[in-house]
Design a protein around this motif. Structure first.
Motif, PDB file in Angstrom:
ATOM      1  N   ASP A 170      30.565   2.933   7.185  1.00 51.54           N
ATOM      2  CA  ASP A 170      29.218   2.689   7.703  1.00 51.54           C
ATOM      3  C   ASP A 170      28.705   3.822   8.588  1.00 51.54           C
ATOM      4  OD1 ASP A 170      28.827  -0.166   6.753  1.00 51.54           O
ATOM      5  OD2 ASP A 170      30.706  -0.349   7.872  1.00 51.54           O
ATOM      6  N   ASP A 171      29.561   4.803   8.863  1.00 51.14           N
ATOM      7  CA  ASP A 171      29.162   5.948   9.692  1.00 51.14           C
ATOM      8  C   ASP A 171      28.569   7.028   8.793  1.00 51.14           C
ATOM      9  OD1 ASP A 171      30.151   4.576  11.869  1.00 51.14           O
ATOM     10  OD2 ASP A 171      32.077   5.623  11.870  1.00 51.14           O
ATOM     11  N   ARG A 172      27.319   6.853   8.421  1.00 54.62           N
ATOM     12  CA  ARG A 172      26.675   7.713   7.448  1.00 54.62           C
ATOM     13  C   ARG A 172      25.306   8.171   7.933  1.00 54.62           C
ATOM     14  NH1 ARG A 172      30.931   8.444   6.334  1.00 54.62           N
ATOM     15  NH2 ARG A 172      32.150   7.893   4.476  1.00 54.62           N
ATOM     16  N   LEU A 173      24.778   9.207   7.298  1.00 47.32           N
ATOM     17  CA  LEU A 173      23.445   9.709   7.584  1.00 47.32           C
ATOM     18  C   LEU A 173      22.519   9.428   6.407  1.00 47.32           C
ATOM     19  CD1 LEU A 173      24.332  13.174   9.163  1.00 47.32           C
ATOM     20  CD2 LEU A 173      23.715  11.062  10.355  1.00 47.32           C
ATOM     21  N   ILE A 174      21.232   9.596   6.615  1.00 45.16           N
ATOM     22  CA  ILE A 174      20.291   9.384   5.521  1.00 45.16           C
ATOM     23  C   ILE A 174      20.370  10.552   4.536  1.00 45.16           C
ATOM     24  CG2 ILE A 174      18.783   8.013   7.000  1.00 45.16           C
ATOM     25  CD1 ILE A 174      16.879  10.426   7.136  1.00 45.16           C
ATOM     26  N   ARG A 175      20.048  10.271   3.294  1.00 41.57           N
ATOM     27  CA  ARG A 175      20.216  11.281   2.242  1.00 41.57           C
ATOM     28  C   ARG A 175      19.357  12.518   2.495  1.00 41.57           C
ATOM     29  NH1 ARG A 175      15.911  11.357  -1.259  1.00 41.57           N
ATOM     30  NH2 ARG A 175      14.549   9.526  -1.247  1.00 41.57           N
ATOM     31  N   ARG A 176      18.194  12.346   3.116  1.00 40.01           N
ATOM     32  CA  ARG A 176      17.308  13.497   3.304  1.00 40.01           C
ATOM     33  C   ARG A 176      17.908  14.517   4.257  1.00 40.01           C
ATOM     34  NH1 ARG A 176      11.329  10.704   2.391  1.00 40.01           N
ATOM     35  NH2 ARG A 176      11.355  11.247   0.178  1.00 40.01           N
ATOM     36  N   TRP A 177      18.785  14.101   5.159  1.00 42.52           N
ATOM     37  CA  TRP A 177      19.407  15.070   6.046  1.00 42.52           C
ATOM     38  C   TRP A 177      20.529  15.838   5.360  1.00 42.52           C
ATOM     39  CZ3 TRP A 177      19.789  12.068  11.353  1.00 42.52           C
ATOM     40  CH2 TRP A 177      18.481  11.853  11.822  1.00 42.52           C
ATOM     41  N   HIS A 178      20.955  15.358   4.202  1.00 41.14           N
ATOM     42  CA  HIS A 178      21.916  16.116   3.395  1.00 41.14           C
ATOM     43  C   HIS A 178      21.203  17.063   2.438  1.00 41.14           C
ATOM     44  CE1 HIS A 178      25.260  13.933   4.976  1.00 41.14           C
ATOM     45  NE2 HIS A 178      24.951  12.789   4.409  1.00 41.14           N
ATOM     46  N   GLN A 179      19.880  17.001   2.403  1.00 46.17           N
ATOM     47  CA  GLN A 179      19.091  17.864   1.533  1.00 46.17           C
ATOM     48  C   GLN A 179      18.464  18.979   2.358  1.00 46.17           C
ATOM     49  OE1 GLN A 179      16.321  15.015  -0.023  1.00 46.17           O
ATOM     50  NE2 GLN A 179      17.812  14.092  -1.429  1.00 46.17           N
ATOM     51  N   PRO A 180      18.327  20.188   1.808  1.00 49.03           N
ATOM     52  CA  PRO A 180      17.740  21.292   2.562  1.00 49.03           C
ATOM     53  C   PRO A 180      16.323  20.971   3.029  1.00 49.03           C
ATOM     54  CG  PRO A 180      18.807  22.106   0.568  1.00 49.03           C
ATOM     55  CD  PRO A 180      18.778  20.603   0.459  1.00 49.03           C
ATOM     56  N   MET A 181      16.025  21.319   4.279  1.00 46.57           N
ATOM     57  CA  MET A 181      14.664  21.160   4.784  1.00 46.57           C
ATOM     58  C   MET A 181      13.727  21.966   3.896  1.00 46.57           C
ATOM     59  SD  MET A 181      12.836  19.699   7.226  1.00 46.57           S
ATOM     60  CE  MET A 181      13.715  19.449   8.778  1.00 46.57           C
ATOM     61  N   PRO A 182      12.654  21.354   3.408  1.00 49.45           N
ATOM     62  CA  PRO A 182      11.815  22.044   2.419  1.00 49.45           C
ATOM     63  C   PRO A 182      10.941  23.160   2.967  1.00 49.45           C
ATOM     64  CG  PRO A 182      10.927  19.858   2.910  1.00 49.45           C
ATOM     65  CD  PRO A 182      12.254  19.942   3.590  1.00 49.45           C
ATOM     66  N   GLU A 183      10.642  23.160   4.275  1.00 50.69           N
ATOM     67  CA  GLU A 183       9.728  24.160   4.813  1.00 50.69           C
ATOM     68  C   GLU A 183       9.901  24.251   6.319  1.00 50.69           C
ATOM     69  OE1 GLU A 183       5.842  22.691   3.921  1.00 50.69           O
ATOM     70  OE2 GLU A 183       6.128  20.836   5.054  1.00 50.69           O
ATOM     71  N   GLY A 184       9.181  25.200   6.917  1.00 50.78           N
ATOM     72  CA  GLY A 184       9.171  25.323   8.366  1.00 50.78           C
ATOM     73  C   GLY A 184      10.323  26.139   8.916  1.00 50.78           C
ATOM     74  N   PRO A 185      10.471  26.184  10.246  1.00 52.90           N
ATOM     75  CA  PRO A 185      11.518  26.984  10.882  1.00 52.90           C
ATOM     76  C   PRO A 185      12.933  26.613  10.443  1.00 52.90           C
ATOM     77  CG  PRO A 185       9.880  26.318  12.491  1.00 52.90           C
ATOM     78  CD  PRO A 185       9.566  25.578  11.235  1.00 52.90           C
ATOM     79  N   LEU A 186      13.140  25.369  10.000  1.00 50.40           N
ATOM     80  CA  LEU A 186      14.479  24.940   9.561  1.00 50.40           C
ATOM     81  C   LEU A 186      14.619  24.950   8.040  1.00 50.40           C
ATOM     82  CD1 LEU A 186      15.177  21.926  11.967  1.00 50.40           C
ATOM     83  CD2 LEU A 186      16.004  24.276  12.166  1.00 50.40           C
ATOM     84  N   LYS A 187      13.728  25.654   7.361  1.00 51.58           N
ATOM     85  CA  LYS A 187      13.780  25.674   5.900  1.00 51.58           C
ATOM     86  C   LYS A 187      15.179  26.027   5.406  1.00 51.58           C
ATOM     87  CE  LYS A 187      11.599  27.643   1.789  1.00 51.58           C
ATOM     88  NZ  LYS A 187      10.541  28.556   1.255  1.00 51.58           N
ATOM     89  N   GLY A 188      15.689  25.181   4.511  1.00 49.64           N
ATOM     90  CA  GLY A 188      17.012  25.396   3.932  1.00 49.64           C
ATOM     91  C   GLY A 188      18.145  24.761   4.711  1.00 49.64           C
ATOM     92  N   LYS A 189      17.884  24.309   5.950  1.00 50.88           N
ATOM     93  CA  LYS A 189      18.940  23.724   6.771  1.00 50.88           C
ATOM     94  C   LYS A 189      19.227  22.283   6.338  1.00 50.88           C
ATOM     95  CE  LYS A 189      19.579  27.077   9.821  1.00 50.88           C
ATOM     96  NZ  LYS A 189      20.888  27.767  10.009  1.00 50.88           N
ATOM     97  N   CYS A 190      20.500  21.920   6.380  1.00 53.30           N
ATOM     98  CA  CYS A 190      20.912  20.544   6.119  1.00 53.30           C
ATOM     99  C   CYS A 190      22.299  20.328   6.707  1.00 53.30           C
ATOM    100  CB  CYS A 190      20.914  20.246   4.618  1.00 53.30           C
ATOM    101  SG  CYS A 190      22.215  21.104   3.690  1.00 53.30           S
ATOM    102  N   ILE A 191      22.751  19.088   6.665  1.00 49.65           N
ATOM    103  CA  ILE A 191      24.127  18.743   7.032  1.00 49.65           C
ATOM    104  C   ILE A 191      24.800  18.308   5.741  1.00 49.65           C
ATOM    105  CG2 ILE A 191      25.609  17.265   8.446  1.00 49.65           C
ATOM    106  CD1 ILE A 191      23.143  16.782  10.246  1.00 49.65           C
ATOM    107  N   THR A 192      25.757  19.068   5.271  1.00 51.23           N
ATOM    108  CA  THR A 192      26.396  18.692   4.013  1.00 51.23           C
ATOM    109  C   THR A 192      27.280  17.472   4.214  1.00 51.23           C
ATOM    110  OG1 THR A 192      28.392  20.035   4.292  1.00 51.23           O
ATOM    111  CG2 THR A 192      26.438  21.134   3.351  1.00 51.23           C
TER     112      THR A 192
END
Length: 627
Positions: A563-585
């Motif tokens: 149950d210690d999980r993150l949402i799927r979008r945080w495992h996906q690269p940020m699509p734009e902005g200063p964090l573009k491409g950043k994610c938590i694998t």
């Protein structure tokens, strides 16, 4: 005699209409200290997996601490807790204001409420006396009407009233508990627990302030602290802008949750920053004895009328009702916040539910027929306000959304689960974990599900900010977007520092590690208030005890590492902005969790070990520990 606290816990049984007072020994108070620890102790002694969160056997705990109500900035918060009807897990939420100190002055350190009244009632606690009073005249009223009606009925203008609105009465699983319309125990659906007990409100008033072991020292620390607050940059901006300053800060950093957590940059953010907010600003407000004055009051006419008595939006409300739903009108956002305050809805969960519904509409999972013939596009302020009322009153699609986005998605089907973002069933606060990976780890492991109050936020400890944690042995600054062993070590220690505030009932904005307080002065304050020869080690141990107790509660309820999980979008690269491409694998998260469990003394399934429980003086739980 005890110093700083009363040594009395009030127990109320609404089913029998009776009450009693327990007087735990000093060593019990010293081991648990207050807040989340008091709550965990009572819940673990009474709640089993068979306990219905909305049944009479689920106790509701309202708990201050041994220092609550001391005349220092930030010493005003209290904990509300129960088994959460939203998640089935540990449910805890803190609030500031004046209610917590007033309970202390009325003679009690905490209230444990059990049973279910056969009719609507409210509690009146006044200088050690307790009444269970008829609430028929107040049932069905919003929080403002209930608060004012109860004070008028009692003839006590200075009484502090904690209440639920129609959402709590209707057992909306994201209902909150409000006090004075400006302070909310927002998370975990605790308003529904109150509603299930037919308990409309708890009104308190007292005149007996506790004695302190060294009152001159308390006053000296208060003067020192208030002088620091006046010069402390974060407190200066809070005093000038409240938490609204975070809109620009997070948007500039690329981590302002936008369009249901899809983006980290909101093109319309200017419409919800302080520059826009200032146009509806009426006045500032504060909590008991606090000089930070971060609370905002708003007033306006026009299409989005605002009443200065009904609370101004803080950042979480602005993010939830603004960027997350793509509404760029601060007056509409403030109106949504006031609707939530009046009706008794958690603003975070309400905004997440609206954003979820909008994305479902955008992808044809929901249609006009589901919204009584209206569109529900991102950016539709009118649709947002309409849907908030539907949820609170459980009308139409609102009846489904009232169950939280996790359950709502399961009921709706058709791919709705792809757009329902939660952790352990709890909707997410408004901070994107791709820009604060330590905070994201905190969301994953929190016993309550995602909660921004229960985790350190990495950006505050980058660069020289790490000096705030030097007394706990953290010397190297952290990189907010990196997920590695150093980040996990930082988080384990930082979480204990952060947790001190939930145990002692201290505000993060005035206390350590982000406020003007220091650990040295915090320890001095606890000594001066209680007379205990305590230390940072003992206080931090109480914080770790809190995290372990709530984890043990969840283990008992059937939760584990899965149950210690993150949402799927945080495992996906940020699509734009200063964090573009950043994610938590997913691999990075798995490695961080494995290391975290080891550092915490938990096994590979996230269960505290017998050795850890004994180390923390929790021998009474050792029989349930991992072996």
């Amino acid at each position: 005699m005890p110093f700083g606290y009363n040594g009395k816990i009030l127990h109320v049984d609404l089913g029998t209409g009776s009450w009693r007072v327990d007087t735990p020994p000093e060593d019990w108070y010293r081991r648990y200290m207050g807040g989340s620890n008091f709550a965990s102790y009572f819940l673990l002694n009474e709640v089993t997996p068979e306990t219905d969160p909305l049944g009479p056997d689920n106790p509701l705990i309202l708990a201050g601490s041994v220092v609550t109500g001391a005349p220092l900035s930030g010493y005003s918060r209290y904990t509300a807790a129960a088994r959460s009807p939203l998640t089935g897990a540990f449910g805890e939420s803190e609030a500031g204001g004046y209610w917590g100190p007033e309970l202390k002055f009325a003679g009690f350190d905490a209230v444990v409420i059990r049973g279910r009244s056969p009719r609507p009632v409210y509690l009146w606690i006044n200088d050690g006396d307790v009444e269970i009073r008829d609430a028929a005249a107040h049932w069905g009223k919003d929080n403002w009407q209930a608060q004012e009606g109860i004070k008028a009925e009692l003839g006590r203008k200075k009484a502090k009233v904690l209440s639920i609105g129609p959402a709590g009465e209707n057992l909306v699983l994201t209902a909150n508990i409000m006090n004075n319309l400006e302070h909310a125990n927002g998370r975990c659906g605790l308003g529904a627990v109150m509603g299930s007990k037919n308990l409309k409100a708890v009104a308190v008033e007292g005149s007996a302030k506790p004695e302190y072991a060294d009152p001159d020292k308390v006053r000296e620390i208060a003067r020192w602290h208030n002088a620091r607050i006046k010069a402390h940059p974060p407190n200066i901006i809070l005093r000038n802008q409240g938490t609204s300053y975070l809109v620009r800060a997070l948007n500039d950093a690329g981590m302002l949750p936008t369009k249901n957590f899809k983006h980290g940059v909101f093109s319309g953010f200017e419409g919800i920053t302080w520059d826009a907010y200032e146009k509806i600003f009426h006045s500032s407000h504060t909590c008991y004895a606090c000089t930070v004055r971060c609370k905002r009051r708003v007033e306006a006419g026009g299409p989005y009328p605002l009443n200065k008595n009904w609370g101004g939006p803080e950042f979480e409300a602005i993010g939830a009702m603004g960027s997350l739903t793509c509404v760029n009108n601060i007056a509409a956002v403030a109106r949504a916040n006031q609707l939530c305050n009046l009706l008794g809805l958690d603003v975070i969960a309400a905004g997440c539910a609206v954003a979820f519904a909008m994305e479902c509409f955008e992808n044809a999972v929901l249609t006009k027929a589901d919204f009584d013939g209206r569109d529900m596009h991102f950016g539709d302020a009118g649709g947002m306000l309409w849907l908030i009322e539907q949820i609170a009153l459980r009308r139409g699609i609102g009846d489904t959304l009232a169950l939280g986005v996790k359950t709502a998605a399961e009921i709706i089907g058709g791919g709705a689960e792809k757009y329902a973002f939660h952790i352990k069933g709890s909707e997410l606060p408004l901070h994107d974990g791709r820009g604060k990976t330590g905070m994201a780890l905190g969301y994953a492991v929190s016993s309550t599900g995602a909660d921004h109050i229960e985790t350190p936020h990495d950006v505050a400890f980058a660069g020289e900010g790490i000096a705030k944690l030097h007394p706990l042995g953290l010397l190297e600054p952290v990189e907010p977007t990196v997920t590695d062993a150093a980040k996990t070590r930082f988080f384990v220690t930082g979480q204990k520092a952060w947790g001190i505030n939930n145990v002692l009932g201290l505000c993060n904005f005035a206390s350590v590690p982000i406020g003007a307080m220091t650990f040295e002065k915090l320890v001095e304050a606890v000594r001066a208030i209680t007379g205990w020869d305590t230390s940072l080690y003992e206080i931090a141990l109480a914080s770790e005890r809190s995290m372990t107790l709530s984890r043990m509660f969840n283990v008992r309820m059937g939760f584990d590492a899965a149950d210690d999980r993150l949402i799927r979008r945080w495992h996906q690269p940020m699509p734009e902005g200063p964090l573009k491409g950043k994610c938590i694998t997913e691999q990075e998260l798995a490695e961080a969790l494995e290391l975290y469990y080891g550092m915490m003394g938990w096994d590979e399934k996230g269960r505290p070990t017998r050795a850890k429980l004994i180390e923390l003086g929790l021998d009474w739980l050792a029989g349930e520990a991992a072996r």
